[in-house]
Structure formats: structure tokens, C-alpha cells
Scaffold this active site. Sequence first.
Site, PDB file in Angstrom:
ATOM      1  N   GLU A 130      10.009-172.434  -6.790  1.00 46.47           N
ATOM      2  CA  GLU A 130      11.369-172.988  -6.693  1.00 46.47           C
ATOM      3  C   GLU A 130      11.943-172.469  -5.379  1.00 46.47           C
ATOM      4  O   GLU A 130      12.408-171.335  -5.317  1.00 46.47           O
ATOM      5  CB  GLU A 130      12.208-172.526  -7.894  1.00 46.47           C
ATOM      6  CG  GLU A 130      11.663-172.968  -9.246  1.00 46.47           C
ATOM      7  CD  GLU A 130      11.950-174.442  -9.525  1.00 46.47           C
ATOM      8  OE1 GLU A 130      12.810-175.020  -8.847  1.00 46.47           O
ATOM      9  OE2 GLU A 130      11.300-175.015 -10.424  1.00 46.47           O
TER      10      GLU A 130
HETATM   11  P1  NAD Z   1      13.396-164.210  -0.979  1.00 44.74           P
HETATM   12  O1  NAD Z   1      12.305-165.213  -0.815  1.00 44.74           O
HETATM   13  O2  NAD Z   1      13.689-163.288   0.138  1.00 44.74           O
HETATM   14  O3  NAD Z   1      13.134-163.283  -2.262  1.00 44.74           O
HETATM   15  C1  NAD Z   1      12.931-163.815  -3.559  1.00 44.74           C
HETATM   16  C2  NAD Z   1      12.231-162.781  -4.420  1.00 44.74           C
HETATM   17  O4  NAD Z   1      10.945-162.531  -3.888  1.00 44.74           O
HETATM   18  C3  NAD Z   1      12.913-161.429  -4.528  1.00 44.74           C
HETATM   19  O5  NAD Z   1      12.772-160.949  -5.858  1.00 44.74           O
HETATM   20  C4  NAD Z   1      12.114-160.555  -3.585  1.00 44.74           C
HETATM   21  O6  NAD Z   1      12.088-159.214  -3.985  1.00 44.74           O
HETATM   22  C5  NAD Z   1      10.730-161.125  -3.737  1.00 44.74           C
HETATM   23  N1  NAD Z   1       9.862-160.947  -2.584  1.00 44.74           N
HETATM   24  C6  NAD Z   1      10.209-160.786  -1.293  1.00 44.74           C
HETATM   25  N2  NAD Z   1       9.104-160.687  -0.520  1.00 44.74           N
HETATM   26  C7  NAD Z   1       8.039-160.799  -1.362  1.00 44.74           C
HETATM   27  C8  NAD Z   1       6.628-160.810  -1.184  1.00 44.74           C
HETATM   28  N3  NAD Z   1       6.065-160.685   0.014  1.00 44.74           N
HETATM   29  N4  NAD Z   1       5.846-160.987  -2.263  1.00 44.74           N
HETATM   30  C9  NAD Z   1       6.402-161.150  -3.479  1.00 44.74           C
HETATM   31  N5  NAD Z   1       7.719-161.144  -3.726  1.00 44.74           N
HETATM   32  C10 NAD Z   1       8.531-160.971  -2.671  1.00 44.74           C
HETATM   33  O7  NAD Z   1      14.675-165.083  -1.389  1.00 44.74           O
HETATM   34  P2  NAD Z   1      16.150-164.593  -1.595  1.00 44.74           P
HETATM   35  O8  NAD Z   1      16.733-164.231  -0.253  1.00 44.74           O
HETATM   36  O9  NAD Z   1      16.222-163.602  -2.696  1.00 44.74           O
HETATM   37  O10 NAD Z   1      16.829-165.959  -2.121  1.00 44.74           O
HETATM   38  C11 NAD Z   1      17.281-166.936  -1.263  1.00 44.74           C
HETATM   39  C12 NAD Z   1      16.292-168.074  -1.140  1.00 44.74           C
HETATM   40  O11 NAD Z   1      15.922-168.522  -2.421  1.00 44.74           O
HETATM   41  C13 NAD Z   1      16.870-169.283  -0.435  1.00 44.74           C
HETATM   42  O12 NAD Z   1      15.889-169.845   0.403  1.00 44.74           O
HETATM   43  C14 NAD Z   1      17.193-170.232  -1.577  1.00 44.74           C
HETATM   44  O13 NAD Z   1      17.243-171.587  -1.216  1.00 44.74           O
HETATM   45  C15 NAD Z   1      16.082-169.943  -2.519  1.00 44.74           C
HETATM   46  N6  NAD Z   1      16.477-170.287  -3.875  1.00 44.74           N
HETATM   47  C16 NAD Z   1      15.857-171.319  -4.501  1.00 44.74           C
HETATM   48  C17 NAD Z   1      16.257-171.671  -5.777  1.00 44.74           C
HETATM   49  C18 NAD Z   1      15.599-172.805  -6.527  1.00 44.74           C
HETATM   50  O14 NAD Z   1      15.794-172.851  -7.737  1.00 44.74           O
HETATM   51  N7  NAD Z   1      14.845-173.677  -5.891  1.00 44.74           N
HETATM   52  C19 NAD Z   1      17.266-170.967  -6.419  1.00 44.74           C
HETATM   53  C20 NAD Z   1      17.868-169.913  -5.744  1.00 44.74           C
HETATM   54  C21 NAD Z   1      17.457-169.564  -4.483  1.00 44.74           C
END
Ligand code: NAD
Length: 482
Positions: free
Chosen positions: A227
Site C-alpha cells: 500500500e
Molecule cells: P516509510 O516507507 O518511510 O515507512 C513505512 C514503514 O516502513 C515504517 O514502519 C518504517 O519503520 C518501515 N521501514 C522503513 N524502512 C524500512 C526498510 N528498509 N525495511 C522495512 N521496513 C522499513 O513511510 P512513512 O514515511 O512512514 O509513510 C509515508 C508514506 O506512506 C507516503 O509515501 C504515503 O503515501 C504512504 N502511505 C500509503 C498508504 C496507503 O494505504 N497506500 C497509507 C499511508 C501512507
Amino acid sequence: MPADTAHMENPTKSDGERSLERLFALQKKAHRDAPYPSYEERISNLDRLIRLTEANEEKFVNAISEDFGNRARHETIIAEIVVTVSGVKHAKKHLKKWMRPRKVSTPLHMLPAKSRIEPQPLGVIGIISPWNYPLQLALAPAAAALAAGNRVLIKPSELTPHLSEALFNAVTAEFDESVCAVVTGGVETGQAFTETPFDHLLFTGSTPVGVRVAQAAAKNLTPVTLELGGKSPAIVDKSADIAAAAKSIAHGKMMNAGQTCVAPDYVLTPGDRRDEVVSAIAEAARNLFPEIDTTQDYTSIVSDRHFSRLQSLVEDAKDKGADVVEVGSSNALNPQRKLPLTMVIDPPMDSAVMQEEIFGPILPIISISNETEALDFINDRDRPLALYWYGDDDTARDRVLQKTVSGGVTVNDTLWHVAQENLPFGGVGKSGIGAYHGTAGFETFSHMKPIFYQSRFANSSVMYPPYTEKTDKVLSIVRKIL
Ligand code: NAD
């Protein structure tokens, strides 16, 4: 030593990684011992989710607000508590039907055999959630996975430590850890999580991290639901009621201060109505949040890093010659990191604001001269997570929807398709893989097992070797009725 536990005895591992390994092994065994939880057990798990969400409402509201600097109380109640609970209630209401085998027809020449698709729990599901709606995006997928009869491990974002702790305490108090548990930890725990051989992994987060998650999961051939994010357009058609569209766009962009995956990222407007659109959005924004500095209704930007990232998007657009309209002011000291709605008028396409997902209250307003130009604008870019279309011309609307490929769509409003449990929620292309919510969620976390029940009256041995003239005769009859 079984493959799942082969990497388990490394003393250099963090607490999060050790806890992950212990819980994964525990849940894996629990699934093997009891692979098909009954309807009653699943309902009881869904009730636990409702109970823990409602009983801890105040704690969650405060924890998320502490993590953000300020998170509007009503936004947390609407988007985290109400949306989560209504999703769980929807699952409870439909669970009996979802669990039933799906009857499918069997070809005439194979009757009276029967064919069925029988949903089966997959096993242990991993859920990685982001910081922006940290409760909903952890519990909504957990509800779908528990409804489907699985065990669940949740890894919340390290950017919301207060919420993660509250969630850990609430889940631990309500669930046996062999059923549902929370693993906290930093990026190294996140990485270990993606390398764990879950039976399915649902990741919500950014597209770049989604790529890394998919790569890590691929090593175990763990199926993933991703997502992700992206740049979701709001298209104002020439038939649109500008005031109504502006109000909805301002709300969609300012809720959670634009830190919403499905927030409208930019607006496409007929060039000859651009100034009208800008004034109407500014007026709508002032009406929604007359005093952004002082009101607790307007949410803060989650961290200093994101705050300065957003400020530099605006500076970059200004440097490249774009006009900027800031609605309301932000206090110079701004201890709560409040950022006003900032429209960037016709920014150059090489400006950062048009190159990356904004994820904050900055709204590029882009003039287009006709529908073809709008379609090209969208189709030249990655497939968006959401698309919004405003207008009264149904034919124009259908043309745009047919000629663009996006995740979900809301017509004449923003965001609301996400709250419809009967609609699958997910992106397409760079905005995501797979979907959940409602039936889609149940099926995502189930093995939809195809089963052919042969009849004892069947005579399939007529097709066995040695092949004879009789075989040819039967074959020719079968070929005629196919
Ligand atoms: P992010 O990708 O930085 O982090 C998401 C999660 O992944 C966090 O729990 C983080 O700890 C973990 N993570 C980070 N690096 C990782 C790695 N290398 N391996 C495994 N896990 C890792 O995203 P964010 O800044 O927390 O959220 C914002 C982003 O999420 C935006 O791009 C937004 O559009 C997207 N988002 C999508 C949805 C959806 O339902 N499609 C909903 C909310 C947010």
C-alpha cells in the site's frame, strides 16, 4: 534446525529483532497446532480489536498528538477510531458469508462432480504500518487478517513511539501473543521483519521503501500487499461547481495537514478558471481553519525533518519562478510545526514539488487547456494511488476514468472511497500491489483453495491408458460438448 528459526541465535541482535523471532516462531507453531480457527474464535478476535480500540481511545488520541506535536482530536477519532471500528464491524457482519466455500460450476462432461473454492487461513501475517495514520493502518489490516483466521504480527513506525507503546500495551492486554502481537523497534527491526518468512506481508508506506520490502520478501517468495503513495491528481472539469470543488479539495489537502496517502497532491484546472479556483480554495481553507497557529483542529507536521523538507519544496518552486499563495500565516517560532496551506501556481515541471509526493499542505495548481492535456499530464506520470474528478458532465467524467489507471476514485469529493468497506482499497503500478478492506481484505489474507470433489459415479478411467478406440470415441464426444 527448521529454516524459519535457523538465524535465531545471534547475540548482536536488537531487542526488537529477538522479540520478532520469538513471536514469529510462537505464532507459526500456534498456526500448525490450530490451523483453522472457528467462526466463533474469529468473531471473538474481532471483538477484542473493537474493545481495545474503544477502551484506549483517549490514550490513542493523546499518544498520536504527542507524536505529531499536535494531531487534531477529531481527525484521530474519525480517521483512526471510527474508521477502524466500522471496518471491524463490517468484517463481523459479513464473516459467515466470507468463510463459506464458493460454489463454482463444473463442466458438463465432469458431472456429477463438484468444484469449490474454499478460503483457508494462510498462517502468520506481517503488517508494517507507517506514521501518518498509525492506528488505523495497523489495525485495519490486522482485522482483515484475523477475520481470515490468521495470526498477526504488527510492526508500527518508529516515528510514532508514543502510539507504538500505547498500541503494544493495548494489544498485549487483549490478545494472547500467539494470536496477535506488536513488535517495536527501529529500521533494523523493520528490515528483519521483511526478511521473516511470513505467509503474507502487508506493507503500508512510501514507494521507495516498498521496493526494498518487495525485494527482501522475494527472497522467501513471501507474497506482499504493498500500500504505497504517489501523486494523486484532483481534476476540476470545466463543468465543475468551483466553490464546491474548492471546499472539498481544501479539506482533502488539509486533513492531517496533507499527510494522507490519498490526499490530492496537485490540482489540474482549466487555465481560464485558474484564478477563480485559487481564490475559492483559499477562501475554503480560511473557513476550515481560521487560525492555524492557535487551533488544535489543525494537525502539525510530524517531524522537523518533514517540516524542513516541505519548506524547501516551496523555496525550490519560488526559486524556479513559481508564484506562491500562502493561506494564513505560521507563527515564526511555531513550536508545533504548523504549516499553512500553500498553493504553488503553475510550478515548472522540474521543480521538486512536481517530482516527488508532497505529503503535506502544499498544493500545486496547474493550468491545462483541455481534457487531452489533462489526460497526458496524468498518464506521463506514475499511476496514482487516488484520482479525484469534479464536474457535472458524466460523459467527460467517464472518458477520464476510462483513460487513466489509478488506485481508487472519488467523484465530486476527496478521500471518501477509502471509507467504503465494500470497495477494495489499494494502488496500481508504483502506487501499490494488491488490496484490502472488506471482502478484498479477507481474500488477500486467505488461501482461496480450489477443490475438485470427484463423484463416486464418475468414470474418468475411460480416459486412462492403454488408449483404444473407445478412448477416441469418448474423446470425440467430449470435444463436441466442450
Ligand atoms: P516509510 O516507507 O518511510 O515507512 C513505512 C514503514 O516502513 C515504517 O514502519 C518504517 O519503520 C518501515 N521501514 C522503513 N524502512 C524500512 C526498510 N528498509 N525495511 C522495512 N521496513 C522499513 O513511510 P512513512 O514515511 O512512514 O509513510 C509515508 C508514506 O506512506 C507516503 O509515501 C504515503 O503515501 C504512504 N502511505 C500509503 C498508504 C496507503 O494505504 N497506500 C497509507 C499511508 C501512507
